[in-house]
Design an enzyme around this catalytic site. Sequence first.
Site, short mmCIF file in Angstrom:
data_model
loop_
_atom_site.label_atom_id
_atom_site.label_comp_id
_atom_site.label_asym_id
_atom_site.label_seq_id
_atom_site.Cartn_x
_atom_site.Cartn_y
_atom_site.Cartn_z
N PRO A 125 3.13 33.88 1.37
CA PRO A 125 3.96 33.02 2.21
C PRO A 125 3.26 32.52 3.47
O PRO A 125 2.49 33.25 4.10
CB PRO A 125 5.15 33.92 2.57
CG PRO A 125 4.68 35.30 2.35
CD PRO A 125 3.70 35.22 1.21
N ASN A 126 3.57 31.28 3.79
CA ASN A 126 3.12 30.59 5.02
C ASN A 126 1.64 30.18 5.00
O ASN A 126 1.18 29.49 5.91
CB ASN A 126 3.41 31.44 6.28
CG ASN A 126 4.89 31.72 6.42
OD1 ASN A 126 5.69 30.79 6.42
ND2 ASN A 126 5.28 32.98 6.51
N ARG B 120 -0.95 26.37 11.43
CA ARG B 120 -0.21 27.59 11.75
C ARG B 120 -1.04 28.50 12.66
O ARG B 120 -2.10 28.98 12.24
CB ARG B 120 0.06 28.31 10.42
CG ARG B 120 0.64 29.68 10.58
CD ARG B 120 0.56 30.47 9.28
NE ARG B 120 1.26 31.71 9.45
CZ ARG B 120 1.04 32.78 8.73
NH1 ARG B 120 0.15 32.77 7.75
NH2 ARG B 120 1.72 33.88 8.96
N TYR C 182 -5.38 32.24 12.91
CA TYR C 182 -5.77 32.02 11.51
C TYR C 182 -6.84 30.96 11.32
O TYR C 182 -7.30 30.73 10.20
CB TYR C 182 -4.52 31.66 10.69
CG TYR C 182 -3.50 32.78 10.69
CD1 TYR C 182 -3.81 34.03 10.16
CD2 TYR C 182 -2.23 32.60 11.25
CE1 TYR C 182 -2.89 35.07 10.18
CE2 TYR C 182 -1.30 33.64 11.26
CZ TYR C 182 -1.64 34.87 10.73
OH TYR C 182 -0.73 35.89 10.74
N ASN D 54 -4.27 37.23 -0.99
CA ASN D 54 -3.82 37.36 0.39
C ASN D 54 -2.29 37.34 0.32
O ASN D 54 -1.69 36.28 0.21
CB ASN D 54 -4.33 36.22 1.27
CG ASN D 54 -3.89 36.40 2.72
OD1 ASN D 54 -3.04 37.23 3.03
ND2 ASN D 54 -4.47 35.61 3.62
N ALA E 176 2.60 38.05 4.76
CA ALA E 176 3.51 39.06 5.32
C ALA E 176 4.01 40.03 4.25
O ALA E 176 4.42 41.16 4.59
CB ALA E 176 4.68 38.37 6.00
N GLU F 148 -7.92 42.66 -1.86
CA GLU F 148 -6.95 42.15 -0.87
C GLU F 148 -7.72 41.52 0.28
O GLU F 148 -8.66 42.12 0.79
CB GLU F 148 -6.13 43.35 -0.37
CG GLU F 148 -5.16 43.02 0.76
CD GLU F 148 -4.50 44.28 1.33
OE1 GLU F 148 -4.63 45.38 0.74
OE2 GLU F 148 -3.89 44.17 2.40
N HIS G 201 -7.51 39.18 4.08
CA HIS G 201 -6.75 38.65 5.22
C HIS G 201 -7.68 37.87 6.12
O HIS G 201 -8.83 38.30 6.35
CB HIS G 201 -6.11 39.78 6.02
CG HIS G 201 -5.16 40.60 5.21
ND1 HIS G 201 -3.90 40.17 4.90
CD2 HIS G 201 -5.32 41.80 4.60
CE1 HIS G 201 -3.30 41.07 4.14
NE2 HIS G 201 -4.14 42.07 3.94
N ARG H 198 -4.03 44.13 15.10
CA ARG H 198 -2.87 43.34 15.52
C ARG H 198 -1.65 44.27 15.72
O ARG H 198 -1.81 45.45 15.97
CB ARG H 198 -2.62 42.23 14.48
CG ARG H 198 -3.81 41.24 14.41
CD ARG H 198 -3.52 40.08 13.48
NE ARG H 198 -2.36 39.32 13.94
CZ ARG H 198 -1.70 38.45 13.16
NH1 ARG H 198 -2.11 38.25 11.91
NH2 ARG H 198 -0.66 37.80 13.63
C1 DQA Z 1 -2.38 37.55 6.95
C2 DQA Z 1 -1.92 38.68 7.89
C3 DQA Z 1 -0.45 38.96 7.73
O1 DQA Z 1 -0.05 40.00 8.64
C4 DQA Z 1 0.36 37.74 8.05
O2 DQA Z 1 1.74 37.98 7.84
C5 DQA Z 1 -0.09 36.54 7.28
C6 DQA Z 1 -1.52 36.31 7.13
C7 DQA Z 1 -3.84 37.14 7.20
O3 DQA Z 1 -4.42 36.50 6.32
O4 DQA Z 1 -4.40 37.44 8.26
O5 DQA Z 1 0.71 35.72 6.84
O6 DQA Z 1 -2.27 38.00 5.61
#
Ligand code: DQA
Length: 146
Positions: free
Chosen positions: A10-11, A18, A23, A74, A77, A98, A100, A107
């Site tokens: 998501p997002n 964003r 990011y 990835n 959240a 995984e 990020h 964080r």
């Molecule tokens: C994320 C880190 C997550 O905590 C966050 O909710 C994201 C992006 C990252 O790529 O740094 O949406 O996965």
Amino acid sequence: MYHVLVLHGPNLNLLGQREPGIYGATTLDTINEDLGRVAKELSVKVSSFQSNHEGALVDAIHGTIGNYQGLLINPGAYTHTSIAIRDAIAGVEIPTVEVHLSNIHRREPFRHRSYIAPVAIGQISGFGADSYRLGLLALVEYLRTH
Ligand code: DQA
């Protein structure tokens, strides 16, 4: 030829606009294009999919059976909340890395726990868009040596 599924949670469709301070400015399309180039160099195939919906990500993980040899994910959240995504990865037993963009461990405390990490080979966190390239390298290296 190994076929790797790249899943974005998501997002991540908003990358570029964003919270760029966290990011970065790179868009998801650019990340996917870069991965395509790296895949070519490594002689593997990648397909990418992004969803804001947990169930769609679970379905995509189920769809790897018989079609993909590795998963680069990835989970956004959902990393910190989704037992369903974790169980899907465990259920299909696909080698998973995984990734990020941000370093989730430096964080907020709620980002420190990953439900995915225990079912992944490993986690790459904090290298911005480059986390994906490093993750693909690590995954392909793992597939070639196991
Ligand atoms: C994320 C880190 C997550 O905590 C966050 O909710 C994201 C992006 C990252 O790529 O740094 O949406 O996965």
